[in-house]
Design a protein around this motif. Sequence first.
Motif, mmCIF file in Angstrom:
data_model
loop_
_atom_site.group_PDB
_atom_site.id
_atom_site.type_symbol
_atom_site.label_atom_id
_atom_site.label_comp_id
_atom_site.label_asym_id
_atom_site.label_seq_id
_atom_site.Cartn_x
_atom_site.Cartn_y
_atom_site.Cartn_z
ATOM 1 N N LEU A 59 0.829 -1.207 0.000
ATOM 2 C CA LEU A 59 0.000 0.000 0.000
ATOM 3 C C LEU A 59 0.864 1.258 0.000
ATOM 4 O O LEU A 59 0.581 2.223 -0.721
ATOM 5 C CB LEU A 59 -0.923 -0.015 1.218
ATOM 6 N N LEU A 60 1.939 1.260 0.780
ATOM 7 C CA LEU A 60 2.838 2.413 0.799
ATOM 8 C C LEU A 60 3.496 2.633 -0.560
ATOM 9 O O LEU A 60 3.624 3.770 -1.022
ATOM 10 C CB LEU A 60 3.916 2.222 1.872
ATOM 11 N N ASP A 62 2.302 1.729 -3.499
ATOM 12 C CA ASP A 62 1.274 2.221 -4.416
ATOM 13 C C ASP A 62 0.964 3.696 -4.164
ATOM 14 O O ASP A 62 0.746 4.466 -5.106
ATOM 15 C CB ASP A 62 -0.003 1.391 -4.287
ATOM 16 N N THR A 63 0.949 4.094 -2.901
ATOM 17 C CA THR A 63 0.726 5.498 -2.562
ATOM 18 C C THR A 63 1.817 6.369 -3.145
ATOM 19 O O THR A 63 1.563 7.465 -3.665
ATOM 20 C CB THR A 63 0.667 5.669 -1.030
ATOM 21 N N LEU A 64 3.058 5.888 -3.086
ATOM 22 C CA LEU A 64 4.184 6.629 -3.645
ATOM 23 C C LEU A 64 4.068 6.748 -5.164
ATOM 24 O O LEU A 64 4.297 7.814 -5.740
ATOM 25 C CB LEU A 64 5.500 5.941 -3.269
ATOM 26 N N LEU A 66 1.342 6.656 -6.970
ATOM 27 C CA LEU A 66 0.204 7.500 -7.338
ATOM 28 C C LEU A 66 0.375 8.959 -6.920
ATOM 29 O O LEU A 66 -0.364 9.831 -7.398
ATOM 30 C CB LEU A 66 -1.074 6.941 -6.714
ATOM 31 N N PHE A 67 1.341 9.229 -6.058
ATOM 32 C CA PHE A 67 1.554 10.611 -5.608
ATOM 33 C C PHE A 67 1.982 11.509 -6.763
ATOM 34 O O PHE A 67 1.529 12.653 -6.872
ATOM 35 C CB PHE A 67 2.614 10.645 -4.500
ATOM 36 N N ASP A 99 -7.800 12.582 -8.375
ATOM 37 C CA ASP A 99 -7.141 11.605 -7.497
ATOM 38 C C ASP A 99 -7.949 10.315 -7.420
ATOM 39 O O ASP A 99 -7.405 9.218 -7.542
ATOM 40 C CB ASP A 99 -6.975 12.178 -6.085
ATOM 41 N N ASN A 103 -6.726 6.746 -9.040
ATOM 42 C CA ASN A 103 -6.558 5.631 -8.098
ATOM 43 C C ASN A 103 -7.421 4.446 -8.492
ATOM 44 O O ASN A 103 -6.975 3.294 -8.423
ATOM 45 C CB ASN A 103 -6.918 6.087 -6.679
ATOM 46 N N THR A 118 -1.484 -4.648 -8.132
ATOM 47 C CA THR A 118 -0.893 -3.342 -8.407
ATOM 48 C C THR A 118 0.630 -3.465 -8.399
ATOM 49 O O THR A 118 1.180 -4.520 -8.048
ATOM 50 C CB THR A 118 -1.334 -2.337 -7.339
#
Length: 199
Positions: A59-60, A62-64, A66-67, A99, A103, A118
């Motif tokens: 999750l971290l 993927d967050t990076l 998508l940032f 966003d 996502n 992902t």
Amino acid sequence: MFCPRCGTRAPDDIATCGLCGVALQAGHVPGTAAPHARLAAPGLTLATYGGFWRRFMALLLDTLVLFFPAATVRVLLGLDVFGKFDGDTSLSYMASAFDLFINWLYAAILIASPLRGTLGMIVMDLHLTDLKGDRITFPRATWRFFAQFLSLLTLGIGYLMQLFTARRQTLHDMVSGTIVVRPRRDPAFDATPAMRLVP
């Protein structure tokens, strides 16, 4: 289905696990009335359920990933790069809508693809499947994405459920009928190139 002991994927109608021999059907005694023997090829892929910290790291990542596209759009709109929401301007609503859109596309397309996950999940060696171990469809991947809001609305308890459920499922996994698995190779096959007979 997946074997509850070793995690090996097995057909729904098979009586015992072909790898460890545990009974998969109610009332069947392992080692009795085996109808046939099966040849297992080298490199047999097994699976175990994805653990909490491995999923958290995915999750971290993927967050990076998508940032950057989200931050680029915010900068182009003249907003704060870290996404501070301002309810008084329509630009904040536009950035938030983008966003959500990016996502959703990112998660649904990759999870429904042959990759089954992902980019973060792939790096952490995780796949998302239905309860039978098959690839899920784009509509189901979409439903799972939006079901994550249920986990958020429970103040994160929906995510923490993964620590206590038998198949390591979060609330949105249960709602969408999916599981996260970690494929692995049988070390016995890696030790020898010959084919092994599995009863």
